[in-house]
Enzyme design. Structure first.
Site, PDB file in Angstrom:
ATOM      1  N   CYS A 179       5.890  -0.584  10.576  1.00  0.00           N
ATOM      2  CA  CYS A 179       7.158   0.096  10.864  1.00  0.00           C
ATOM      3  C   CYS A 179       7.250   0.442  12.361  1.00  0.00           C
ATOM      4  O   CYS A 179       7.262  -0.460  13.187  1.00  0.00           O
ATOM      5  CB  CYS A 179       7.331   1.323   9.971  1.00  0.00           C
ATOM      6  SG  CYS A 179       9.035   1.940   9.936  1.00  0.00           S
TER       7      CYS A 179
ATOM      8  N   GLU B 232       2.227  -0.178   2.340  1.00  0.00           N
ATOM      9  CA  GLU B 232       1.623   0.904   1.555  1.00  0.00           C
ATOM     10  C   GLU B 232       2.582   1.479   0.519  1.00  0.00           C
ATOM     11  O   GLU B 232       2.159   2.227  -0.377  1.00  0.00           O
ATOM     12  CB  GLU B 232       1.098   2.007   2.479  1.00  0.00           C
ATOM     13  CG  GLU B 232       2.121   2.945   3.056  1.00  0.00           C
ATOM     14  CD  GLU B 232       2.892   2.417   4.256  1.00  0.00           C
ATOM     15  OE1 GLU B 232       3.626   3.203   4.872  1.00  0.00           O
ATOM     16  OE2 GLU B 232       2.745   1.203   4.577  1.00  0.00           O
TER      17      GLU B 232
ATOM     18  N   HIS C 128       6.998  -1.372   4.853  1.00  0.00           N
ATOM     19  CA  HIS C 128       5.829  -0.537   4.565  1.00  0.00           C
ATOM     20  C   HIS C 128       5.005  -1.159   3.444  1.00  0.00           C
ATOM     21  O   HIS C 128       5.337  -0.985   2.268  1.00  0.00           O
ATOM     22  CB  HIS C 128       6.279   0.864   4.132  1.00  0.00           C
ATOM     23  CG  HIS C 128       6.842   1.689   5.236  1.00  0.00           C
ATOM     24  ND1 HIS C 128       6.057   2.523   6.014  1.00  0.00           N
ATOM     25  CD2 HIS C 128       8.109   1.820   5.702  1.00  0.00           C
ATOM     26  CE1 HIS C 128       6.824   3.131   6.907  1.00  0.00           C
ATOM     27  NE2 HIS C 128       8.066   2.723   6.740  1.00  0.00           N
TER      28      HIS C 128
END
Length: 202
Positions: A80, A185, A183
């Protein structure tokens, strides 16, 4: 061991948790000496471009990162804002980026009201089959995005593209330097696979 850079602008816990799920050890640090001995680096980030760059400099991380990534050539993954910091600079601020990848970060300027900013939520990506970051992955995986600015590569470093009103570079790769606008994650199975590919293939 993956070293996650803490420069006070990232969602570090979720990255650590995702790495733990795939059996990868990690550490979070803002210590330049620990960065100089890192094997692999993740540079996360949420927030404004200038504050991210200034934080790297104030914490003494700018020099350590340049030394480890450019000189020692260890793998780094920007996520990001972390990916945007790898670029030349951003329309969001006045500071120069790390400049590791020849790309410029620009603002979304929606042509229709239906395209809200930030671009938030799940979206498909068109990935490069040559990149090891997307090895053994569906050619059009979905990832989770939250951003109001995006990167446009000036060279051949783009390895994924996403369309949200405009088509932008959602992942970049130049040798040992990689970045994702999305992202991983927060992207469930595709994010887990991408992080595993980063750890295993670089």
């Amino acid at each position: 061991m993956v070293t996650i850079i803490d420069y006070k602008v990232g969602n570090l816990g979720s990255i650590q948790n995702m790495l733990k799920k795939i059996g990868v050890q990690s550490m979070v640090t803002s210590d330049p000496d620990q960065i100089r001995s890192a094997e692999k680096i993740i540079l996360p980030g949420v927030g404004a471009f200038d504050s991210g760059i200034c934080s790297l400099k104030e914490l003494g991380l700018w020099e350590a990162l340049n030394e480890r990534v450019l000189k020692d050539k260890i793998p780094v993954l920007g996520i990001c804002l972390g990916m945007q910091l790898l670029c030349n600079g951003s329309e969001e601020g006045k500071e120069k980026g790390l400049g590791w990848i020849d790309a410029d970060v620009v603002r979304f300027r929606p042509s229709e009201k239906k395209f809200k900013t930030p671009h938030m939520g799940w979206n498909y990506t068109k990935t490069s089959p040559e990149s090891q970051l997307f090895k053994e992955m569906h050619p059009d995986p979905k990832f989770y995005f939250v951003h109001s600015f995006y990167a446009l590569a000036n060279d051949t470093s783009s390895i994924a593209k996403t369309t949200y009103d405009v088509t932008f570079d959602s992942a970049l790769e130049k040798g040992n330097i990689l970045g994702t606008q999305f992202h991983p994650e927060k992207s469930h199975k595709f994010g887990m696979k991408l992080l595993k590919n980063f750890v295993d293939n670089y």
